[in-house]
Motif scaffolding. Structure first.
Motif, PDB file in Angstrom:
ATOM      1  N   ARG A  84       0.798  -1.218   0.000  1.00  0.00           N
ATOM      2  CA  ARG A  84       0.000   0.000   0.000  1.00  0.00           C
ATOM      3  C   ARG A  84       0.835   1.274   0.000  1.00  0.00           C
ATOM      4  NH1 ARG A  84      -5.130   1.161   4.036  1.00  0.00           N
ATOM      5  NH2 ARG A  84      -6.469   2.080   2.435  1.00  0.00           N
ATOM      6  N   GLU A  85       2.110   1.196   0.371  1.00  0.00           N
ATOM      7  CA  GLU A  85       2.948   2.390   0.445  1.00  0.00           C
ATOM      8  C   GLU A  85       3.005   3.105  -0.906  1.00  0.00           C
ATOM      9  OE1 GLU A  85       3.625  -0.541   1.646  1.00  0.00           O
ATOM     10  OE2 GLU A  85       4.711  -0.453   3.548  1.00  0.00           O
ATOM     11  N   ALA A  86       2.877   4.438  -0.856  1.00  0.00           N
ATOM     12  CA  ALA A  86       2.871   5.216  -2.100  1.00  0.00           C
ATOM     13  C   ALA A  86       3.795   6.423  -2.056  1.00  0.00           C
ATOM     14  CB  ALA A  86       1.447   5.688  -2.423  1.00  0.00           C
ATOM     15  N   THR A  87       4.391   6.722  -0.897  1.00  0.00           N
ATOM     16  CA  THR A  87       5.288   7.871  -0.771  1.00  0.00           C
ATOM     17  C   THR A  87       6.584   7.416  -0.096  1.00  0.00           C
ATOM     18  OG1 THR A  87       4.489   8.513   1.427  1.00  0.00           O
ATOM     19  CG2 THR A  87       3.314   9.420  -0.489  1.00  0.00           C
ATOM     20  N   GLY A  88       7.585   8.256  -0.182  1.00  0.00           N
ATOM     21  CA  GLY A  88       8.857   7.941   0.435  1.00  0.00           C
ATOM     22  C   GLY A  88       8.753   7.800   1.935  1.00  0.00           C
ATOM     23  N   GLU A  89       7.966   8.645   2.584  1.00  0.00           N
ATOM     24  CA  GLU A  89       7.819   8.548   4.040  1.00  0.00           C
ATOM     25  C   GLU A  89       7.209   7.211   4.424  1.00  0.00           C
ATOM     26  OE1 GLU A  89       6.120  11.212   7.771  1.00  0.00           O
ATOM     27  OE2 GLU A  89       5.050  11.242   5.869  1.00  0.00           O
ATOM     28  N   GLU A  90       6.196   6.767   3.682  1.00  0.00           N
ATOM     29  CA  GLU A  90       5.581   5.471   3.966  1.00  0.00           C
ATOM     30  C   GLU A  90       6.547   4.322   3.699  1.00  0.00           C
ATOM     31  OE1 GLU A  90       0.905   6.623   2.978  1.00  0.00           O
ATOM     32  OE2 GLU A  90       2.133   5.617   1.475  1.00  0.00           O
ATOM     33  N   CYS A  91       7.476   4.523   2.742  1.00  0.00           N
ATOM     34  CA  CYS A  91       8.422   3.471   2.370  1.00  0.00           C
ATOM     35  C   CYS A  91       9.643   3.396   3.279  1.00  0.00           C
ATOM     36  CB  CYS A  91       8.899   3.683   0.931  1.00  0.00           C
ATOM     37  SG  CYS A  91       7.676   3.239  -0.320  1.00  0.00           S
ATOM     38  N   ALA A  92       9.907   4.445   4.049  1.00  0.00           N
ATOM     39  CA  ALA A  92      11.118   4.475   4.876  1.00  0.00           C
ATOM     40  C   ALA A  92      11.268   3.233   5.763  1.00  0.00           C
ATOM     41  CB  ALA A  92      11.143   5.749   5.716  1.00  0.00           C
TER      42      ALA A  92
ATOM     43  N   HIS B  65      13.625  14.519  -2.492  1.00  0.00           N
ATOM     44  CA  HIS B  65      14.312  13.660  -1.529  1.00  0.00           C
ATOM     45  C   HIS B  65      13.403  12.547  -1.030  1.00  0.00           C
ATOM     46  CE1 HIS B  65      12.410  14.927   2.309  1.00  0.00           C
ATOM     47  NE2 HIS B  65      12.253  16.086   1.716  1.00  0.00           N
ATOM     48  N   GLU B  66      12.093  12.819  -0.920  1.00  0.00           N
ATOM     49  CA  GLU B  66      11.178  11.775  -0.464  1.00  0.00           C
ATOM     50  C   GLU B  66      10.926  10.757  -1.567  1.00  0.00           C
ATOM     51  OE1 GLU B  66       6.770  11.215   1.554  1.00  0.00           O
ATOM     52  OE2 GLU B  66       7.582  13.242   1.350  1.00  0.00           O
ATOM     53  N   ARG B  67      10.865  11.229  -2.811  1.00  0.00           N
ATOM     54  CA  ARG B  67      10.657  10.296  -3.920  1.00  0.00           C
ATOM     55  C   ARG B  67      11.849   9.363  -4.086  1.00  0.00           C
ATOM     56  NH1 ARG B  67       8.715  15.211  -6.344  1.00  0.00           N
ATOM     57  NH2 ARG B  67      10.374  15.286  -7.895  1.00  0.00           N
ATOM     58  N   ILE B  68      13.035   9.811  -3.681  1.00  0.00           N
ATOM     59  CA  ILE B  68      14.217   8.948  -3.730  1.00  0.00           C
ATOM     60  C   ILE B  68      14.020   7.737  -2.833  1.00  0.00           C
ATOM     61  CG2 ILE B  68      16.637   8.803  -3.007  1.00  0.00           C
ATOM     62  CD1 ILE B  68      17.019  11.635  -4.097  1.00  0.00           C
ATOM     63  N   LEU B  69      13.406   7.921  -1.664  1.00  0.00           N
ATOM     64  CA  LEU B  69      13.166   6.803  -0.761  1.00  0.00           C
ATOM     65  C   LEU B  69      12.241   5.772  -1.393  1.00  0.00           C
ATOM     66  CD1 LEU B  69      12.673   8.638   2.666  1.00  0.00           C
ATOM     67  CD2 LEU B  69      14.747   7.566   1.776  1.00  0.00           C
ATOM     68  N   LEU B  70      11.268   6.226  -2.160  1.00  0.00           N
ATOM     69  CA  LEU B  70      10.373   5.310  -2.854  1.00  0.00           C
ATOM     70  C   LEU B  70      11.138   4.487  -3.886  1.00  0.00           C
ATOM     71  CD1 LEU B  70       7.621   4.169  -3.659  1.00  0.00           C
ATOM     72  CD2 LEU B  70       7.220   6.233  -5.015  1.00  0.00           C
ATOM     73  N   LEU B  71      11.988   5.159  -4.665  1.00  0.00           N
ATOM     74  CA  LEU B  71      12.765   4.430  -5.665  1.00  0.00           C
ATOM     75  C   LEU B  71      13.724   3.435  -5.017  1.00  0.00           C
ATOM     76  CD1 LEU B  71      14.030   5.626  -9.028  1.00  0.00           C
ATOM     77  CD2 LEU B  71      15.659   4.456  -7.567  1.00  0.00           C
ATOM     78  N   LEU B  72      14.358   3.832  -3.919  1.00  0.00           N
ATOM     79  CA  LEU B  72      15.262   2.923  -3.216  1.00  0.00           C
ATOM     80  C   LEU B  72      14.508   1.698  -2.689  1.00  0.00           C
ATOM     81  CD1 LEU B  72      17.496   5.382  -1.160  1.00  0.00           C
ATOM     82  CD2 LEU B  72      18.200   3.977  -3.096  1.00  0.00           C
TER      83      LEU B  72
ATOM     84  N   LEU C 145      21.913  -0.500  -6.728  1.00  0.00           N
ATOM     85  CA  LEU C 145      21.453   0.561  -7.626  1.00  0.00           C
ATOM     86  C   LEU C 145      22.636   1.227  -8.309  1.00  0.00           C
ATOM     87  CD1 LEU C 145      18.853   1.878  -8.563  1.00  0.00           C
ATOM     88  CD2 LEU C 145      19.007   3.466  -6.655  1.00  0.00           C
ATOM     89  N   GLY C 146      23.748   1.327  -7.607  1.00  0.00           N
ATOM     90  CA  GLY C 146      24.925   1.963  -8.196  1.00  0.00           C
ATOM     91  C   GLY C 146      25.568   1.163  -9.310  1.00  0.00           C
TER      92      GLY C 146
END
Length: 498
Positions: free
Chosen positions: A307-315, A358-365, A495-496
């Motif tokens: 259900r997570e959709a944002t970086g904060e939820e994905c942290a 910066h929050e969208r980066i957490l989602l991608l990670l 990822l790198g």
């Protein structure tokens, strides 16, 4: 050589209290008249307004050789809020180690970077002459509370692929890192004509000093969207878990009971002592254990919906230790089972536009972490699926397990009823047919996600490569036993290399 007479508390207060600046007898005479009048009014004793103080008394009070009594004591005690005996004692002595002066470019960079780059960041400078350390305030987001940590900025000089703190600042650094409070060090090349701020947890600086080394910060630890995202997520989750350490431990046995129960959804009001972070950890842990316990009962290789959709939820995916153990357990359980594992997300466009890079980066990670565990990720942008709960689907059986955006701490259930399973089957069919990150390889899917999230793929993979080369565990440090940086380090490395 005679030692200077220690200053009394009365003398200190007369000289340093804002608005007084009372350093001479003539000024004290004027102040005394005001003090007596205010005490008379405040205490309802008109006679106090007529009390006078002599110059000889003033000198003895300041020197501490005489503790006044009677009406003069009443006036002094009322005005300063201290007893006459306390006012006559020496001021407590504090040995303050001064940091070196900061270049103006450093002060400007610290303010502009910490105050005006991210909406959830604010820099509160310290007061060096009083020994007060600055603070880095990280405000709360939609789901989790914020926190504040100590912060000290130092000038540094370039040293290959590192920046080195100056020898003159080491005494102050030693004093700063001795505190048990959480703190960070920011190294600046401002005075050396460079730019940028380089981040390191104060605990790592302490380790280097203990080993007899002058602290050095890798240039890969430069503060930018990636490192800020990781630092903020760690500090917010870590401090939240530490605040809830005792109530979480108290609920460990209760959690074991719910794992075995078929259906449960305790309301948030049943656990009012937990912070949002503590409640998230408890709900996430229960869901992970609930699913893991039932994996062997599934008739086929399952697919998962998150259900997570944002970086904060994905942290939590990036930092909660049990999340990493859960992913590993799932990957190991179904390795070589024929059908590949898959996990679906719903990330509508408003969730992208409403968050900072910066929050969208957490989602991608987070998606990269899934792909690293050989879990193919599908993503739909259709807002009709935004409220779909987290579930696991295997043929005609569904395991519901959700804690994200729930009114309860968690909600878990297992069903094989055709009517109950049908919506989950339809959601998976939709996301598989319309995934916005469709591609034959993890690299292709992650690049497509970067484009959708409006992130610079080349920059991000380069920064992940550099950061993993130095190791995230050398920049940040968690205190809670419920967190881990190991899987995050592996994800950055993965990822790198793409």
């Amino acid at each position: 050589m005679t030692q200077p007479q220690p200053r009394t508390l009365l003398q200190h207060l007369l000289e340093t209290t804002p608005g007084l600046n009372c350093t001479t007898w003539p000024r004290f005479q004027v102040l005394w008249g005001r003090m007596a009048a205010e005490a008379a009014t405040g205490l309802g004793n008109p006679k106090l307004a007529q009390v006078r103080a002599s110059r000889s008394s003033y000198v003895r009070w300041l020197s501490g050789t005489h503790v006044t009594k009677g009406d003069t004591a009443v006036i002094l005690e009322w005005y300063f809020g201290k007893s006459a005996a306390e006012l006559a004692r020496p001021v407590p002595r504090r040995d303050i180690v001064q940091p070196g002066p900061l270049d103006q470019s450093t002060l400007t960079a610290a303010t502009r970077t910490l105050d005006y780059t991210w909406a959830t960041s604010r820099y509160v400078p310290g007061e060096p002459h009083t020994g007060v350390i600055g603070a880095w305030e990280l405000s709360g987001g939609r789901h989790f509370d914020g926190t504040a940590i100590g912060l000290q900025v130092y000038e540094a000089v370039p040293d290959g692929d590192q920046v080195a703190l100056k020898e003159a600042d080491l005494p102050h650094l030693r004093s700063y890192v001795r505190s048990s409070r959480r703190g960070v060090v920011l190294a600046s090349l401002g005075a050396a004509g460079g730019s940028g701020l380089y981040l390191m947890d104060a605990a790592h600086a302490r380790h280097q000093l203990t080993a007899g080394q002058a602290p050095r910060v890798p240039v890969a630890y430069r503060l930018d969207d990636l490192t800020f995202a990781l630092a903020r997520a760690l500090y917010v989750l870590d401090d939240g878990l530490l605040a809830d350490d005792l109530p979480l431990a108290d609920r460990a046995e209760e959690l074991g009971y719910y794992v075995k129960t078929g259906t449960s959804a305790p309301p948030r009001s049943d656990m009012p002592e937990l912070s949002p972070v503590g409640a998230a950890w408890l709900g996430s842990s229960l869901c992970a254990q609930y699913i893991t316990r039932r994996l062997d009962e599934l008739p086929a290789v399952p697919v998962f919906w998150t259900r997570e959709a944002t970086g904060e939820e994905c942290a939590p995916w990036l930092l909660f230790r049990h999340k990493h153990e859960y992913l590993q357990a799932v990957a190991s359980r179904f390795a070589g089972a024929g059908s590949p594992l898959g996990r679906a997300f719903c990330v509508p466009e408003p969730a992208v536009r409403g968050t900072e890079p910066h929050e969208r980066i957490l989602l991608l990670l987070t998606v990269a972490m899934m792909e690293m565990h050989r879990i193919t990720v599908w993503i739909t942008s259709d807002p009709a699926y935004a409220q779909t709960e987290g579930f696991v689907l295997a043929q005609d059986r569904a395991i519901l397990a959700n804690w994200v955006r729930e009114e309860s701490v968690w909600r878990v259930a297992t069903t094989s009823a055709v009517a109950d399973v049908a919506p989950y089957r339809e959601a998976i069919a939709h996301v598989q047919a319309h995934s916005i990150v469709d591609g034959p390889t993890p690299a292709a899917r992650l690049q497509a996600l970067a484009r959708y999230l409006e992130l610079d793929w080349t920059w991000l993979t380069g920064r992940c490569r550099a950061l993993s080369g130095s190791g995230i565990t050398g920049m940040l440090r968690h205190r809670s036993r419920h967190l881990s940086l190991t899987a995050l380090d592996q994800t950055l490395r993965f990822l790198g290399t793409l």
